[in-house]
Design an enzyme around this catalytic site. Structure first.
Site, mmCIF file in Angstrom:
data_model
loop_
_atom_site.group_PDB
_atom_site.id
_atom_site.type_symbol
_atom_site.label_atom_id
_atom_site.label_comp_id
_atom_site.label_asym_id
_atom_site.label_seq_id
_atom_site.Cartn_x
_atom_site.Cartn_y
_atom_site.Cartn_z
ATOM 1 N N HIS A 60 -9.838 58.636 4.516
ATOM 2 C CA HIS A 60 -9.201 57.522 3.455
ATOM 3 C C HIS A 60 -7.557 57.686 2.810
ATOM 4 O O HIS A 60 -7.341 56.150 3.399
ATOM 5 C CB HIS A 60 -10.300 57.354 2.140
ATOM 6 C CG HIS A 60 -11.787 56.216 2.725
ATOM 7 N ND1 HIS A 60 -12.818 56.468 1.678
ATOM 8 C CD2 HIS A 60 -12.296 55.463 3.147
ATOM 9 C CE1 HIS A 60 -13.267 55.503 1.908
ATOM 10 N NE2 HIS A 60 -13.616 54.708 3.118
ATOM 11 N N GLU A 116 -26.459 56.958 24.621
ATOM 12 C CA GLU A 116 -26.250 57.996 24.144
ATOM 13 C C GLU A 116 -26.590 59.018 24.425
ATOM 14 O O GLU A 116 -26.511 60.281 24.255
ATOM 15 C CB GLU A 116 -25.725 57.876 23.432
ATOM 16 C CG GLU A 116 -26.316 57.269 22.254
ATOM 17 C CD GLU A 116 -25.922 56.541 20.862
ATOM 18 O OE1 GLU A 116 -25.137 56.328 20.127
ATOM 19 O OE2 GLU A 116 -26.973 55.709 20.050
ATOM 20 N N ASN A 161 -19.012 59.475 22.429
ATOM 21 C CA ASN A 161 -19.503 60.447 21.535
ATOM 22 C C ASN A 161 -20.406 60.912 21.269
ATOM 23 O O ASN A 161 -20.321 62.326 21.492
ATOM 24 C CB ASN A 161 -19.167 59.950 19.861
ATOM 25 C CG ASN A 161 -17.449 59.383 19.586
ATOM 26 O OD1 ASN A 161 -16.884 59.494 20.978
ATOM 27 N ND2 ASN A 161 -17.324 58.598 18.960
ATOM 28 N N CYS A 216 -17.451 52.298 24.236
ATOM 29 C CA CYS A 216 -17.051 52.364 22.760
ATOM 30 C C CYS A 216 -17.091 53.920 22.041
ATOM 31 O O CYS A 216 -15.876 53.706 20.389
ATOM 32 C CB CYS A 216 -18.245 51.348 22.041
ATOM 33 S SG CYS A 216 -20.235 51.589 21.925
#
Length: 594
Positions: free
Chosen positions: A199, A441, A464, A512
């Site tokens: 963050h 994936e 990923n 993506c």
């Protein structure tokens, strides 16, 4: 060891989080964690007072966060959700009830009880096999640190008190700290810890402040008042630079500003190659509040909406209405552009208290994603109902994660059909033509792509996880992370195999993963023939610029040569040379370092 700030010069390298360059004096900030010096056992008469102290601290910190949120500058109002998440943590029964129970049952002081609660929560988060989600433990730590400081009477140093132009140097900065930054005075910041998804990094991007995180030892080398160069494009920090360095980085900063302006001007143009091939460029989001940025940076839709946050911010599962309102607002903001919503991708071990399941030794290969949803159909149906209801308000595409074979897909679609029938009986509107796809994936899904393609409306390749599973690499394990190679010939062959299967079945294929926003991967992905790429919103302008400069014919020709190469190193060397030829400025500006 501290360096001689008069004569010593040192260069540090970390993780860049906002691409700009700043030169200024260091302001060292002590952001070390609040220290609990002792465990104190209390008698029966004092127990209620310890509980009251803890609850008073909860109320005090809540008031602090609300005040900070109300004072947030307009330019970061979209990031208010960060403080909202902190407020939710304060109210979470896991934090509150567990601490109070420890005070009463173990007869210990509030500080020590809170410390023990934090350790328990940290243990739960460490089991989460999602890099982004697992790093959210830092939010709990930030909240806990504020509580501990409040309990001890230490209000800490407020960054809002800074009254001169400086670069903040800290071990870490919490989101609450960054909301206090006076951007008229704070030129940039560097920290020892942090990553691209922290963050702190998110706030740096929102504030558009040059920042480098993950430097490890910046606070050990930098002294208050040292002159610093912070290069947020490459992650380089120069301590006490020479005059020649200052001149060099001033020139780079000017060039970078001109380059960013030229990129921004084409962010809302279509991603179309010089020879007329169009590809959709969309955004990945985690939160509702990121939708505005996706549109502002030229996103043509949401290619991946990760839905886990609403399940993690409280102890229990979110209600259907909460999910529905969130999804509806996203699609209404993006309408008529499509929003691809990925169903829950967390494992059962994350919800042990609700499902009576024990933690797993290897959650990456365990009961997660679609496996968990099929095991817990009632939880799954709540989310599917919310997604279907929201589809009546805009264009939604639903996708199931971690599909390993046809039976899982068929079982998931059966549950989806059951939910549709329930909605029909209740006369609740939804888009009956809503497209349904899967995340590809897992290597077995690649092998079965020709079969799976006949049962879905689209594929979305999640590189990923695909890279992790195909190469047997734990991407967050520092001992083998170097082997996480998107240019591995096996990965490129898998992506092409999925695209060919989609083309043969007449369905679109998107990608993506992090590869989508990597400038070095764009020519390869174009050549393979993907229909869409989805990425972090801030990567969209540059990727569009690259697509508009690479002829499709050249990308295909390069791909054929690449497919003859045998190692990831050979592939990377080839594509780096090609990219330098078309975009010589990218390497100079730090875009081709990784």
């Amino acid at each position: 060891m501290k360096m001689d700030s008069v004569t010593a010069q040192k260069e540090l390298r970390g993780i860049p989080v906002y691409p700009d360059i700043v030169i200024g004096k260091a302001h060292l900030v002590d952001r070390s964690k609040a220290k609990i010096l002792y465990q104190c056992f209390v008698n029966e008469a004092q127990l209620n007072r310890e509980v009251e102290r803890f609850e008073e601290a909860l109320r005090s910190v809540e008031a602090q966060f609300i005040s900070l949120k109300n004072k947030m500058p307009d330019m970061v109002k979209d990031q208010a959700f960060i403080l909202d998440s902190h407020l939710m943590i304060l109210k979470d029964s896991m934090l509150r009830d567990s601490t109070i129970n420890k005070i009463l049952e173990e007869k210990i002081n509030a500080e020590w009880a809170l410390k023990k609660t934090l350790e328990e929560i940290r243990g739960v988060f460490e089991q989460i096999d999602d890099d982004y989600i697992s790093k959210r433990i830092s939010d709990v730590e930030n909240v806990t640190d504020r509580l501990l400081r409040t309990l001890s009477g230490d209000s800490g140093h407020s960054l809002s008190d800074i009254n001169q132009r400086v670069i903040i140097v800290a071990h870490d900065l919490s989101p609450a700290d960054t909301t206090e930054l006076n951007t008229a005075k704070v030129m940039g910041f560097i920290t020892d810890v942090g990553g691209k998804t922290s963050h702190t990094a998110i706030m740096a991007q929102a504030l558009e402040i040059p920042a480098v995180v993950g430097l490890e030892h910046a606070t050990a080398f930098v002294q208050d008042g040292d002159l610093l160069i912070v290069d947020g494009t490459s992650g380089v920090v120069v301590i006490n630079p020479e005059d020649s360095d200052i001149i060099l980085y001033q020139e780079r900063k000017l060039q970078l500003q001109k380059y960013r302006s030229s990129i921004a001007r084409m962010s809302h143009l279509p991603a179309e190659t010089p020879d007329g091939h169009r590809i959709a460029i969309t955004a990945n989001i985690e939160f509702l509040e990121e939708v505005t940025a996706a549109k502002d940076y030229g996103g043509e839709g949401i290619g991946l909406y990760r839905t886990e946050f609403l399940y993690l911010r409280g102890k229990g599962f979110p209600e259907e209405e909460e999910l529905f309102e969130d999804y509806r607002e996203v699609v209404e903001i993006m309408r008529p552009a499509p929003v691809s919503i990925r169903t829950l991708d967390l494992g059962g071990d994350k919800f042990a208290s609700e499902t009576s399941m024990s933690n797993e030794n290897n959650p990456a290969l365990g009961l997660r994603a679609i496996r968990f949803c099929l095991r817990e159909p009632e939880i799954f149906k709540v989310q599917l109902r919310a997604i279907l209801r929201a589809s009546a308000f805009g264009s939604i595409r639903l996708m199931f994660p971690m599909i390993s074979g046809l039976q899982e897909l068929l079982d998931a679609k059966i549950i989806l059909d059951e939910v549709k029938e329930d909605l029909n009986q209740e006369h609740i509107p939804y888009d009956n033509a809503m497209e349904v796809g899967i995340m590809v994936e897992i290597p077995s899904a690649v092998t079965m792509a020709e079969v799976l393609a006949r049962h879905v409306d689209f594929f979305s390749i999640g590189t990923n996880d695909l890279i992790q599973y195909a190469l047997a690499i734990d991407r967050v394990n520092e001992h083998v992370a170097y082997m996480y190679q998107p240019f591995h010939p096996a990965i490129l062959r898998m992506i092409r195999q999925v695209v060919v299967a989609g083309r043969n079945a007449g369905i679109p294929v998107s990608l993506c993963g992090e590869m989508a926003g990597d400038p070095l991967c764009i020519s390869i992905l174009l050549g393979i023939g993907l229909d869409a790429l989805s990425m972090n919103a801030r990567a969209i302008p540059l990727i569009k610029k690259m697509v508009r400069a690479i002829p499709m014919e050249q990308a295909r020709a390069d791909l054929e040569k690449i497919m003859l190469l045998n190692t990831a190193k050979e592939v990377r060397t080839f594509i780096l040379q090609q990219t330098r030829g078309i975009f010589p400025e990218l390497e100079e500006k730090g875009y081709l370092l990784n």
